[in-house]
Design a protein around this motif. Structure first.
Motif, PDB file in Angstrom:
ATOM      1  N   ALA A   1       5.854  10.333   8.907  1.00 55.24           N
ATOM      2  CA  ALA A   1       6.143  10.656   7.509  1.00 55.24           C
ATOM      3  C   ALA A   1       6.447   9.420   6.667  1.00 55.24           C
ATOM      4  CB  ALA A   1       7.321  11.624   7.428  1.00 55.24           C
ATOM      5  N   LEU A   2       6.518   8.242   7.293  1.00 50.87           N
ATOM      6  CA  LEU A   2       6.847   7.014   6.568  1.00 50.87           C
ATOM      7  C   LEU A   2       5.582   6.251   6.196  1.00 50.87           C
ATOM      8  CD1 LEU A   2       9.912   5.668   8.593  1.00 50.87           C
ATOM      9  CD2 LEU A   2       9.916   7.014   6.477  1.00 50.87           C
ATOM     10  N   VAL A   3       5.596   5.688   4.987  1.00 51.19           N
ATOM     11  CA  VAL A   3       4.507   4.842   4.503  1.00 51.19           C
ATOM     12  C   VAL A   3       5.105   3.530   4.028  1.00 51.19           C
ATOM     13  CG1 VAL A   3       2.730   4.553   2.736  1.00 51.19           C
ATOM     14  CG2 VAL A   3       3.042   6.772   3.837  1.00 51.19           C
ATOM     15  N   PHE A   4       4.524   2.410   4.469  1.00 49.93           N
ATOM     16  CA  PHE A   4       4.995   1.109   4.005  1.00 49.93           C
ATOM     17  C   PHE A   4       3.786   0.228   3.727  1.00 49.93           C
ATOM     18  CE2 PHE A   4       4.835   1.236   8.579  1.00 49.93           C
ATOM     19  CZ  PHE A   4       4.240   0.048   8.967  1.00 49.93           C
ATOM     20  N   GLY A   5       3.973  -0.747   2.828  1.00 50.02           N
ATOM     21  CA  GLY A   5       2.862  -1.611   2.459  1.00 50.02           C
ATOM     22  C   GLY A   5       3.254  -2.577   1.370  1.00 50.02           C
ATOM     23  N   GLY A   6       2.237  -3.208   0.778  1.00 46.12           N
ATOM     24  CA  GLY A   6       2.459  -4.183  -0.287  1.00 46.12           C
ATOM     25  C   GLY A   6       1.583  -3.886  -1.482  1.00 46.12           C
ATOM     26  N   GLU A   7       2.033  -4.332  -2.653  1.00 42.21           N
ATOM     27  CA  GLU A   7       1.311  -4.057  -3.892  1.00 42.21           C
ATOM     28  C   GLU A   7       1.478  -5.200  -4.877  1.00 42.21           C
ATOM     29  OE1 GLU A   7       1.255   0.027  -5.508  1.00 42.21           O
ATOM     30  OE2 GLU A   7       2.134  -0.836  -7.326  1.00 42.21           O
ATOM     31  N   VAL A   8       0.430  -5.479  -5.647  1.00 38.51           N
ATOM     32  CA  VAL A   8       0.491  -6.437  -6.755  1.00 38.51           C
ATOM     33  C   VAL A   8       0.058  -5.706  -8.022  1.00 38.51           C
ATOM     34  CG1 VAL A   8       0.036  -8.440  -5.289  1.00 38.51           C
ATOM     35  CG2 VAL A   8      -1.876  -7.241  -6.356  1.00 38.51           C
TER      36      VAL A   8
ATOM     37  N   TRP B   1       2.381 -10.878 -21.120  1.00 37.32           N
ATOM     38  CA  TRP B   1       1.999 -10.125 -19.924  1.00 37.32           C
ATOM     39  C   TRP B   1       3.160 -10.092 -18.931  1.00 37.32           C
ATOM     40  CZ3 TRP B   1       2.352 -12.823 -15.377  1.00 37.32           C
ATOM     41  CH2 TRP B   1       2.257 -14.221 -15.436  1.00 37.32           C
ATOM     42  N   VAL B   2       3.132  -9.104 -18.065  1.00 29.36           N
ATOM     43  CA  VAL B   2       4.112  -8.975 -16.985  1.00 29.36           C
ATOM     44  C   VAL B   2       3.363  -8.665 -15.695  1.00 29.36           C
ATOM     45  CG1 VAL B   2       6.019  -8.208 -18.463  1.00 29.36           C
ATOM     46  CG2 VAL B   2       4.435  -6.519 -17.513  1.00 29.36           C
ATOM     47  N   GLY B   3       3.984  -8.972 -14.575  1.00 32.63           N
ATOM     48  CA  GLY B   3       3.361  -8.700 -13.285  1.00 32.63           C
ATOM     49  C   GLY B   3       4.385  -8.722 -12.178  1.00 32.63           C
ATOM     50  N   SER B   4       3.962  -8.347 -10.988  1.00 30.42           N
ATOM     51  CA  SER B   4       4.882  -8.361  -9.850  1.00 30.42           C
ATOM     52  C   SER B   4       4.114  -8.356  -8.533  1.00 30.42           C
ATOM     53  CB  SER B   4       5.828  -7.148  -9.891  1.00 30.42           C
ATOM     54  OG  SER B   4       5.124  -5.946  -9.707  1.00 30.42           O
ATOM     55  N   VAL B   5       4.795  -8.806  -7.483  1.00 25.65           N
ATOM     56  CA  VAL B   5       4.344  -8.695  -6.099  1.00 25.65           C
ATOM     57  C   VAL B   5       5.468  -8.001  -5.363  1.00 25.65           C
ATOM     58  CG1 VAL B   5       3.622  -9.922  -4.014  1.00 25.65           C
ATOM     59  CG2 VAL B   5       2.980 -10.816  -6.273  1.00 25.65           C
ATOM     60  N   ARG B   6       5.202  -6.800  -4.800  1.00 22.07           N
ATOM     61  CA  ARG B   6       6.285  -5.976  -4.266  1.00 22.07           C
ATOM     62  C   ARG B   6       5.915  -5.347  -2.929  1.00 22.07           C
ATOM     63  NH1 ARG B   6       5.811  -1.794  -6.843  1.00 22.07           N
ATOM     64  NH2 ARG B   6       4.102  -2.370  -8.254  1.00 22.07           N
ATOM     65  N   GLY B   7       6.936  -5.039  -2.151  1.00 20.93           N
ATOM     66  CA  GLY B   7       6.779  -4.182  -0.997  1.00 20.93           C
ATOM     67  C   GLY B   7       7.138  -2.757  -1.378  1.00 20.93           C
ATOM     68  N   ARG B   8       6.577  -1.784  -0.642  1.00 20.93           N
ATOM     69  CA  ARG B   8       6.898  -0.373  -0.895  1.00 20.93           C
ATOM     70  C   ARG B   8       7.241   0.319   0.416  1.00 20.93           C
ATOM     71  NH1 ARG B   8       3.192   3.343  -4.349  1.00 20.93           N
ATOM     72  NH2 ARG B   8       1.793   3.105  -2.562  1.00 20.93           N
ATOM     73  N   LEU B   9       8.202   1.231   0.376  1.00 20.47           N
ATOM     74  CA  LEU B   9       8.559   2.060   1.518  1.00 20.47           C
ATOM     75  C   LEU B   9       8.724   3.485   1.016  1.00 20.47           C
ATOM     76  CD1 LEU B   9       9.361   2.445   4.495  1.00 20.47           C
ATOM     77  CD2 LEU B   9      11.724   1.909   3.817  1.00 20.47           C
ATOM     78  N   GLY B  10       7.927   4.417   1.589  1.00 19.95           N
ATOM     79  CA  GLY B  10       7.938   5.781   1.093  1.00 19.95           C
ATOM     80  C   GLY B  10       8.113   6.816   2.178  1.00 19.95           C
ATOM     81  N   TYR B  11       8.501   8.006   1.745  1.00 22.20           N
ATOM     82  CA  TYR B  11       8.612   9.170   2.629  1.00 22.20           C
ATOM     83  C   TYR B  11       7.653  10.228   2.107  1.00 22.20           C
ATOM     84  CZ  TYR B  11      10.425  13.310   4.949  1.00 22.20           C
ATOM     85  OH  TYR B  11      10.526  14.466   5.688  1.00 22.20           O
ATOM     86  N   THR B  12       6.839  10.817   2.998  1.00 21.17           N
ATOM     87  CA  THR B  12       5.804  11.755   2.585  1.00 21.17           C
ATOM     88  C   THR B  12       6.064  13.157   3.116  1.00 21.17           C
ATOM     89  OG1 THR B  12       4.386  11.369   4.517  1.00 21.17           O
ATOM     90  CG2 THR B  12       4.133   9.868   2.659  1.00 21.17           C
TER      91      THR B  12
END
Length: 214
Positions: free
Chosen positions: A93-100, A120-131
């Motif tokens: 049920a867990l999802v993890f990854g990266g996003e720009v 302009w704005v921007g980011s480099v982030r990690g994500r952790l989710g529950y599905t």
């Protein structure tokens, strides 16, 4: 007398045969032969598979402040439009990854002789989710960027800010390929010198997006 007995026996046999046929027909009906001719079935869609790469577009609203240590804080706000891309890994049920992501923004404002706007704005982030089913709630954190033009006392200067960003979001798979999301991000950029004046900056953003999953 014999004829009458024969007719009575024939009538009895005929009545018995008719009753047997009626009983057999009733048994067929009771065995649901007719009800089995149409059996509607309902099936729920399979759970979403979040593993893989994706990209998408987003639209939102952001607001924040530029706060020079000499006073006259400048509040800014405006719309944003941009794109994002990332990769997910799913484990149960867990999802993890990266996003720009990167977005152009109309965020600007004035306060007396001071003014500020962001390009302009921007980011480099990690994500952790529950599905569950085809939905996901997630937290995200990383590094944020912003290009800004700030004028203090009539003297303008351009800078690129770097800071820490964090937020939360909700995403739902619409079908095998497309997902829709809504999220909130807060970015603390810290101090940056404009015209030799330390200026603290931060921003908030609410964004909606549509993603395509490969």
């Amino acid at each position: 007398m014999v004829l009458r007995s024969s007719l009575l026996a024939a009538a009895t046999i005929g009545a018995f045969a008719i009753s047997m046929n009626i009983g057999h027909a009733a048994d067929l009906y009771d065995n649901n032969d007719y009800s089995n001719t149409y059996q509607p079935t309902y099936s729920s869609p399979p759970p979403a598979d979040w593993t893989g790469s994706y990209l998408g577009a987003m639209l939102g609203y952001n607001w924040g402040t530029f706060d020079p240590n000499t006073g006259a804080k400048v509040d800014v706000d405006g719309l944003l439009f941009g794109a994002f891309a990332g990769y997910n890994f799913q484990a149960g049920a867990l999802v993890f990854g990266g996003e720009v992501d990167v977005a152009i923004t109309s965020m600007d404002g004035t306060a007396g002789v001071n003014d500020a706007d962001a390009d302009w704005v921007g980011s480099v982030r990690g994500r952790l989710g529950y599905t569950w089913d085809r939905h996901m709630i997630y937290g995200t954190a990383g590094v944020g960027f912003m290009s800004a033009d700030v004028g203090l006392g009539g003297v303008n200067d351009d800078k690129t800010h770097t800071g820490l960003v964090g937020g939360v979001g909700f995403e739902s798979m619409l079908n095998k390929s497309f997902s829709a999301r809504a999220e909130y991000l807060y970015t603390a950029y810290g101090d940056k010198e404009y015209s030799n004046i330390d200026t603290d900056a931060n921003s908030h953003a609410v964004r909606a997006g549509l993603g395509y999953h490969f």
